[in-house]
Design an enzyme around this catalytic site. Structure first.
Site, PDB file in Angstrom:
ATOM      1  N   ARG A  84      -4.764  -0.302   7.470  1.00  0.00           N
ATOM      2  CA  ARG A  84      -3.888  -1.476   7.695  1.00  0.00           C
ATOM      3  C   ARG A  84      -4.635  -2.571   8.451  1.00  0.00           C
ATOM      4  O   ARG A  84      -4.104  -3.192   9.377  1.00  0.00           O
ATOM      5  CB  ARG A  84      -2.625  -1.089   8.483  1.00  0.00           C
ATOM      6  CG  ARG A  84      -1.815   0.015   7.874  1.00  0.00           C
ATOM      7  CD  ARG A  84      -1.062  -0.427   6.631  1.00  0.00           C
ATOM      8  NE  ARG A  84      -0.220   0.647   6.163  1.00  0.00           N
ATOM      9  CZ  ARG A  84      -0.602   1.588   5.290  1.00  0.00           C
ATOM     10  NH1 ARG A  84      -1.833   1.562   4.794  1.00  0.00           N
ATOM     11  NH2 ARG A  84       0.225   2.535   4.921  1.00  0.00           N
ATOM     12  N   SER A 130       7.464  -0.593   7.468  1.00  0.00           N
ATOM     13  CA  SER A 130       7.086   0.169   8.670  1.00  0.00           C
ATOM     14  C   SER A 130       6.836  -0.806   9.810  1.00  0.00           C
ATOM     15  O   SER A 130       6.056  -1.742   9.658  1.00  0.00           O
ATOM     16  CB  SER A 130       5.797   0.953   8.422  1.00  0.00           C
ATOM     17  OG  SER A 130       5.955   1.776   7.305  1.00  0.00           O
ATOM     18  N   GLU A 142       3.026  -3.233  13.441  1.00  0.00           N
ATOM     19  CA  GLU A 142       2.328  -3.611  12.205  1.00  0.00           C
ATOM     20  C   GLU A 142       2.603  -5.056  11.776  1.00  0.00           C
ATOM     21  O   GLU A 142       1.677  -5.768  11.377  1.00  0.00           O
ATOM     22  CB  GLU A 142       2.712  -2.639  11.086  1.00  0.00           C
ATOM     23  CG  GLU A 142       1.909  -2.874   9.830  1.00  0.00           C
ATOM     24  CD  GLU A 142       2.227  -1.885   8.722  1.00  0.00           C
ATOM     25  OE1 GLU A 142       1.941  -0.690   8.897  1.00  0.00           O
ATOM     26  OE2 GLU A 142       2.762  -2.319   7.685  1.00  0.00           O
TER      27      GLU A 142
HETATM   28  P1  FAD Z   1       3.627 -12.390   4.751  1.00  0.00           P
HETATM   29  O1  FAD Z   1       4.570 -11.520   5.493  1.00  0.00           O
HETATM   30  O2  FAD Z   1       4.129 -13.673   4.244  1.00  0.00           O
HETATM   31  O3  FAD Z   1       2.344 -12.638   5.651  1.00  0.00           O
HETATM   32  C1  FAD Z   1       1.715 -11.563   6.317  1.00  0.00           C
HETATM   33  C2  FAD Z   1       0.467 -12.096   7.043  1.00  0.00           C
HETATM   34  O4  FAD Z   1      -0.494 -12.534   6.079  1.00  0.00           O
HETATM   35  C3  FAD Z   1       0.755 -13.312   7.915  1.00  0.00           C
HETATM   36  O5  FAD Z   1      -0.076 -13.235   9.045  1.00  0.00           O
HETATM   37  C4  FAD Z   1       0.361 -14.508   7.044  1.00  0.00           C
HETATM   38  O6  FAD Z   1      -0.037 -15.603   7.817  1.00  0.00           O
HETATM   39  C5  FAD Z   1      -0.803 -13.915   6.257  1.00  0.00           C
HETATM   40  N1  FAD Z   1      -0.956 -14.467   4.900  1.00  0.00           N
HETATM   41  C6  FAD Z   1      -0.042 -14.456   3.906  1.00  0.00           C
HETATM   42  N2  FAD Z   1      -0.571 -14.984   2.785  1.00  0.00           N
HETATM   43  C7  FAD Z   1      -1.840 -15.347   3.080  1.00  0.00           C
HETATM   44  C8  FAD Z   1      -2.903 -15.960   2.336  1.00  0.00           C
HETATM   45  N3  FAD Z   1      -2.778 -16.298   1.050  1.00  0.00           N
HETATM   46  N4  FAD Z   1      -4.077 -16.194   2.985  1.00  0.00           N
HETATM   47  C9  FAD Z   1      -4.239 -15.854   4.281  1.00  0.00           C
HETATM   48  N5  FAD Z   1      -3.276 -15.277   5.029  1.00  0.00           N
HETATM   49  C10 FAD Z   1      -2.095 -15.021   4.431  1.00  0.00           C
HETATM   50  N6  FAD Z   1       2.847  -2.673   3.490  1.00  0.00           N
HETATM   51  C11 FAD Z   1       1.972  -1.714   3.120  1.00  0.00           C
HETATM   52  O7  FAD Z   1       0.775  -1.805   3.423  1.00  0.00           O
HETATM   53  N7  FAD Z   1       2.379  -0.616   2.423  1.00  0.00           N
HETATM   54  C12 FAD Z   1       3.663  -0.425   2.056  1.00  0.00           C
HETATM   55  O8  FAD Z   1       3.983   0.561   1.409  1.00  0.00           O
HETATM   56  C13 FAD Z   1       4.615  -1.413   2.442  1.00  0.00           C
HETATM   57  N8  FAD Z   1       5.927  -1.255   2.148  1.00  0.00           N
HETATM   58  C14 FAD Z   1       6.834  -2.188   2.548  1.00  0.00           C
HETATM   59  C15 FAD Z   1       8.189  -1.974   2.252  1.00  0.00           C
HETATM   60  C16 FAD Z   1       9.142  -2.904   2.639  1.00  0.00           C
HETATM   61  C17 FAD Z   1      10.587  -2.672   2.298  1.00  0.00           C
HETATM   62  C18 FAD Z   1       8.733  -4.077   3.338  1.00  0.00           C
HETATM   63  C19 FAD Z   1       9.753  -5.107   3.723  1.00  0.00           C
HETATM   64  C20 FAD Z   1       7.408  -4.281   3.652  1.00  0.00           C
HETATM   65  C21 FAD Z   1       6.440  -3.326   3.269  1.00  0.00           C
HETATM   66  N9  FAD Z   1       5.072  -3.489   3.566  1.00  0.00           N
HETATM   67  C22 FAD Z   1       4.161  -2.537   3.173  1.00  0.00           C
HETATM   68  C23 FAD Z   1       4.609  -4.659   4.333  1.00  0.00           C
HETATM   69  C24 FAD Z   1       4.356  -5.923   3.456  1.00  0.00           C
HETATM   70  O9  FAD Z   1       5.111  -5.880   2.280  1.00  0.00           O
HETATM   71  C25 FAD Z   1       2.893  -6.086   3.076  1.00  0.00           C
HETATM   72  O10 FAD Z   1       2.093  -6.151   4.228  1.00  0.00           O
HETATM   73  C26 FAD Z   1       2.646  -7.331   2.227  1.00  0.00           C
HETATM   74  O11 FAD Z   1       1.308  -7.372   1.784  1.00  0.00           O
HETATM   75  C27 FAD Z   1       2.963  -8.639   2.952  1.00  0.00           C
HETATM   76  O12 FAD Z   1       2.896  -9.678   1.994  1.00  0.00           O
HETATM   77  P2  FAD Z   1       3.638 -11.063   2.219  1.00  0.00           P
HETATM   78  O13 FAD Z   1       3.226 -11.969   1.099  1.00  0.00           O
HETATM   79  O14 FAD Z   1       5.085 -10.848   2.385  1.00  0.00           O
HETATM   80  O15 FAD Z   1       2.966 -11.540   3.570  1.00  0.00           O
HETATM   81  P1  NAP Z   2       6.134   9.912   4.371  1.00  0.00           P
HETATM   82  O1  NAP Z   2       5.905  10.365   2.974  1.00  0.00           O
HETATM   83  O2  NAP Z   2       7.422  10.237   5.054  1.00  0.00           O
HETATM   84  O3  NAP Z   2       4.946  10.432   5.273  1.00  0.00           O
HETATM   85  C1  NAP Z   2       4.927  10.110   6.662  1.00  0.00           C
HETATM   86  C2  NAP Z   2       3.532   9.690   7.051  1.00  0.00           C
HETATM   87  O4  NAP Z   2       2.637  10.767   6.881  1.00  0.00           O
HETATM   88  C3  NAP Z   2       3.062   8.575   6.175  1.00  0.00           C
HETATM   89  O5  NAP Z   2       3.148   7.415   6.923  1.00  0.00           O
HETATM   90  C4  NAP Z   2       1.649   8.948   5.742  1.00  0.00           C
HETATM   91  O6  NAP Z   2       0.653   8.120   6.299  1.00  0.00           O
HETATM   92  C5  NAP Z   2       1.453  10.349   6.258  1.00  0.00           C
HETATM   93  N1  NAP Z   2       1.150  11.219   5.114  1.00  0.00           N
HETATM   94  C6  NAP Z   2       2.019  11.821   4.264  1.00  0.00           C
HETATM   95  N2  NAP Z   2       1.361  12.584   3.372  1.00  0.00           N
HETATM   96  C7  NAP Z   2       0.048  12.436   3.658  1.00  0.00           C
HETATM   97  C8  NAP Z   2      -1.138  12.984   3.102  1.00  0.00           C
HETATM   98  N3  NAP Z   2      -1.100  13.809   2.069  1.00  0.00           N
HETATM   99  N4  NAP Z   2      -2.315  12.610   3.647  1.00  0.00           N
HETATM  100  C9  NAP Z   2      -2.367  11.774   4.684  1.00  0.00           C
HETATM  101  N5  NAP Z   2      -1.281  11.220   5.251  1.00  0.00           N
HETATM  102  C10 NAP Z   2      -0.085  11.570   4.746  1.00  0.00           C
HETATM  103  O7  NAP Z   2       5.906   8.328   4.444  1.00  0.00           O
HETATM  104  P2  NAP Z   2       6.874   7.139   4.074  1.00  0.00           P
HETATM  105  O8  NAP Z   2       7.246   6.448   5.315  1.00  0.00           O
HETATM  106  O9  NAP Z   2       7.943   7.601   3.138  1.00  0.00           O
HETATM  107  O10 NAP Z   2       5.891   6.179   3.288  1.00  0.00           O
HETATM  108  C11 NAP Z   2       5.312   6.582   2.072  1.00  0.00           C
HETATM  109  C12 NAP Z   2       4.046   5.766   1.844  1.00  0.00           C
HETATM  110  O11 NAP Z   2       4.396   4.390   1.699  1.00  0.00           O
HETATM  111  C13 NAP Z   2       3.054   5.853   2.997  1.00  0.00           C
HETATM  112  O12 NAP Z   2       1.752   5.804   2.472  1.00  0.00           O
HETATM  113  C14 NAP Z   2       3.351   4.618   3.805  1.00  0.00           C
HETATM  114  O13 NAP Z   2       2.220   4.133   4.502  1.00  0.00           O
HETATM  115  C15 NAP Z   2       3.799   3.624   2.728  1.00  0.00           C
HETATM  116  N6  NAP Z   2       4.778   2.679   3.281  1.00  0.00           N
HETATM  117  C16 NAP Z   2       4.301   1.697   4.074  1.00  0.00           C
HETATM  118  C17 NAP Z   2       5.172   0.752   4.607  1.00  0.00           C
HETATM  119  C18 NAP Z   2       4.653  -0.389   5.431  1.00  0.00           C
HETATM  120  O14 NAP Z   2       5.394  -1.312   5.702  1.00  0.00           O
HETATM  121  N7  NAP Z   2       3.404  -0.349   5.839  1.00  0.00           N
HETATM  122  C19 NAP Z   2       6.538   0.837   4.336  1.00  0.00           C
HETATM  123  C20 NAP Z   2       6.979   1.879   3.539  1.00  0.00           C
HETATM  124  C21 NAP Z   2       6.096   2.808   3.019  1.00  0.00           C
HETATM  125  P3  NAP Z   2       0.148   6.748   5.643  1.00  0.00           P
HETATM  126  O15 NAP Z   2       1.145   5.739   6.050  1.00  0.00           O
HETATM  127  O16 NAP Z   2      -1.171   6.569   6.289  1.00  0.00           O
HETATM  128  O17 NAP Z   2       0.083   6.927   4.160  1.00  0.00           O
END
Ligand code: FAD
Ligand code: NAP
Length: 339
Positions: A166, A239, A335
């Site tokens: 991340r 998250s 995050e």
């Molecule tokens: P924004 O929220 O608009 O911006 C995020 C940051 O990036 C800000 O600092 C902004 O200034 C910067 N930014 C945006 N666009 C640009 C650009 N073109 N150039 C430079 N900087 C920029 N994230 C995960 O990693 N894994 C997941 O599984 C995941 N699941 C999610 C589920 C839900 C329901 C939600 C609400 C969020 C989730 N996220 C997840 C977080 C998020 O969706 C991601 O981080 C996504 O990439 C953010 O994109 P955005 O366009 O909405 O960015």
């Molecule tokens: P989950 O399946 O309930 O698992 C909980 C955590 O354990 C996850 O965050 C994941 O870490 C870790 N994990 C599970 N299985 C793993 C494996 N085989 N090896 C290593 N790490 C493992 O997680 P969840 O919350 O439902 O999310 C599912 C996936 O979607 C995850 O990868 C999560 O990161 C992603 N997600 C991200 C966001 C966001 O906003 N960043 C939101 C929703 C979901 P990791 O997170 O490192 O994978």
């Protein structure tokens, strides 16, 4: 002059928490020249410029005294194709999940585990988005960003981006790089990643024995829809905390009092703990104060039941951080990007 600049605009529709703050100025960039116009306007009026995509990784804690520039550029093209592989370039404003779906429809795999992540292509490299065992670094080719300090375009290779968990160079050099377009290495031959717990299980439940990338995408969409709140219905930014990586000794100490600790070994003898599990053990799951709360199904997700302010959500996050530190000796890092 094609850029339309509005003043005093509510950002409620532009952040998935649905927090109601206002931007002093707001514009949408459809082209590179819109971006340059916005930068020139900001410089001329001595304004900060905040670039956003889908607003799905933001926590807005006050009105934004800046020009908020929403990336709305569109375009997807294959720039290179040979031996069953393709390099695909997408503009920063392309919505992420439809892009993933379009790649699958064209028979290109690599992004399926990243299905249903909200936001835009341009923001995806910011935190090296990841899910279900895949991160964009695994399929990243290169990107083009504008250096806001010099106005020059720069190409970033995989190594230049310094992707981590991340994390990327763009998160550290905040406000310097404006990502214009991103290129991905995709494949016409499927290379599936199914070894993340619930994925195989879901495919089995669905009776799929020989999964295609499209099957994997659908399975992941189903898993996500079961446990994650839809921001269109309940405000959230996914998250709220990163999973903490701690020493094996600390993980072992926690395990003595909490034998069910969810921990995954990392390089260097470290352990990644599931932050959601820690928060749930501490009793926060489903907690609500006013309109700020912890989701009832997934403790890692903070939610806005309607009129929570960014401050309400931030205060709740800080209380959770303090509690987890006291109970487990573990620091949770937020995050979303705070403004
Ligand atoms: P924004 O929220 O608009 O911006 C995020 C940051 O990036 C800000 O600092 C902004 O200034 C910067 N930014 C945006 N666009 C640009 C650009 N073109 N150039 C430079 N900087 C920029 N994230 C995960 O990693 N894994 C997941 O599984 C995941 N699941 C999610 C589920 C839900 C329901 C939600 C609400 C969020 C989730 N996220 C997840 C977080 C998020 O969706 C991601 O981080 C996504 O990439 C953010 O994109 P955005 O366009 O909405 O960015
Ligand atoms: P989950 O399946 O309930 O698992 C909980 C955590 O354990 C996850 O965050 C994941 O870490 C870790 N994990 C599970 N299985 C793993 C494996 N085989 N090896 C290593 N790490 C493992 O997680 P969840 O919350 O439902 O999310 C599912 C996936 O979607 C995850 O990868 C999560 O990161 C992603 N997600 C991200 C966001 C966001 O906003 N960043 C939101 C929703 C979901 P990791 O997170 O490192 O994978």
């Amino acid at each position: 002059m094609s850029l339309q600049i509005q003043s005093n605009v509510s950002l409620k529709p532009f952040n998935t928490f649905g927090v109601d703050v206002r931007a002093r100025f707001f514009a949408e960039a459809h082209t590179d020249s819109d971006v340059r116009e916005a930068l020139a306007y900001a410089a001329e009026h001595e304004l900060e410029l905040l670039v956003v995509g889908g607003g799905s990784n933001l926590l807005l804690t006050a009105d934004i005294d800046a020009l908020v520039l929403r990336m709305a550029s569109r375009g997807i093209r294959i720039t290179h194709e040979d031996c069953g592989a393709a390099v695909v370039e997408a503009e920063a404003g392309e919505p992420w999940h439809p892009f993933v779906q379009e790649m699958l429809a064209r028979g290109l795999s690599g992004l399926e585990n990243l299905s249903l992540i909200p936001g835009t292509v341009g923001a995806a490299p910011m935190q090296n988005i990841g899910a279900y065992g895949v991160e964009i670094k695994d399929v990243f080719h290169s990107l083009v960003a504008l250096d806001r300090q010099t106005g020059e375009l720069r190409e970033f290779s995989l190594a230049d981006c310094a992707f981590g968990y991340r994390d990327s160079v763009f998160k550290h050099e905040t406000g310097r790089w404006l990502i214009l377009r991103v290129r991905f290495n995709l494949s016409f031959a499927a290379r599936l990643h199914l070894d993340y717990g619930p994925v195989r299980q879901k495919l089995e439940e669905q009776g799929i024995k020989e999964p295609t990338p499209l099957h994997v995408s659908r399975a992941i969409c189903a898993i996500r829809s079961e446990k994650l709140p839809d921001p269109a219905v309940l405000g959230n930014a996914g998250s709220f905390f990163k999973n903490p990586v701690v020493t094996a000794a600390l993980a072992e100490r926690i395990k003595q009092t909490h034998p069910g600790l969810v921990a995954y070994p990392q390089p260097g003898g470290l352990m990644k703990l599931a932050a959601g599990w820690l928060i749930e053990q501490a009793g926060w799951k489903g907690f609500r104060e006013g309109d700020a709360g912890v989701h009832t199904l997934q403790s890692l997700v903070l939610v806005n039941y309607g009129s929570a302010s960014g401050h309400d959500l931030l205060n709740l996050a800080r209380r959770i951080q303090a509690d987890i530190l006291e109970r487990f000796g573990v620091s949770l890092e937020m995050e979303p990007n705070l403004y």
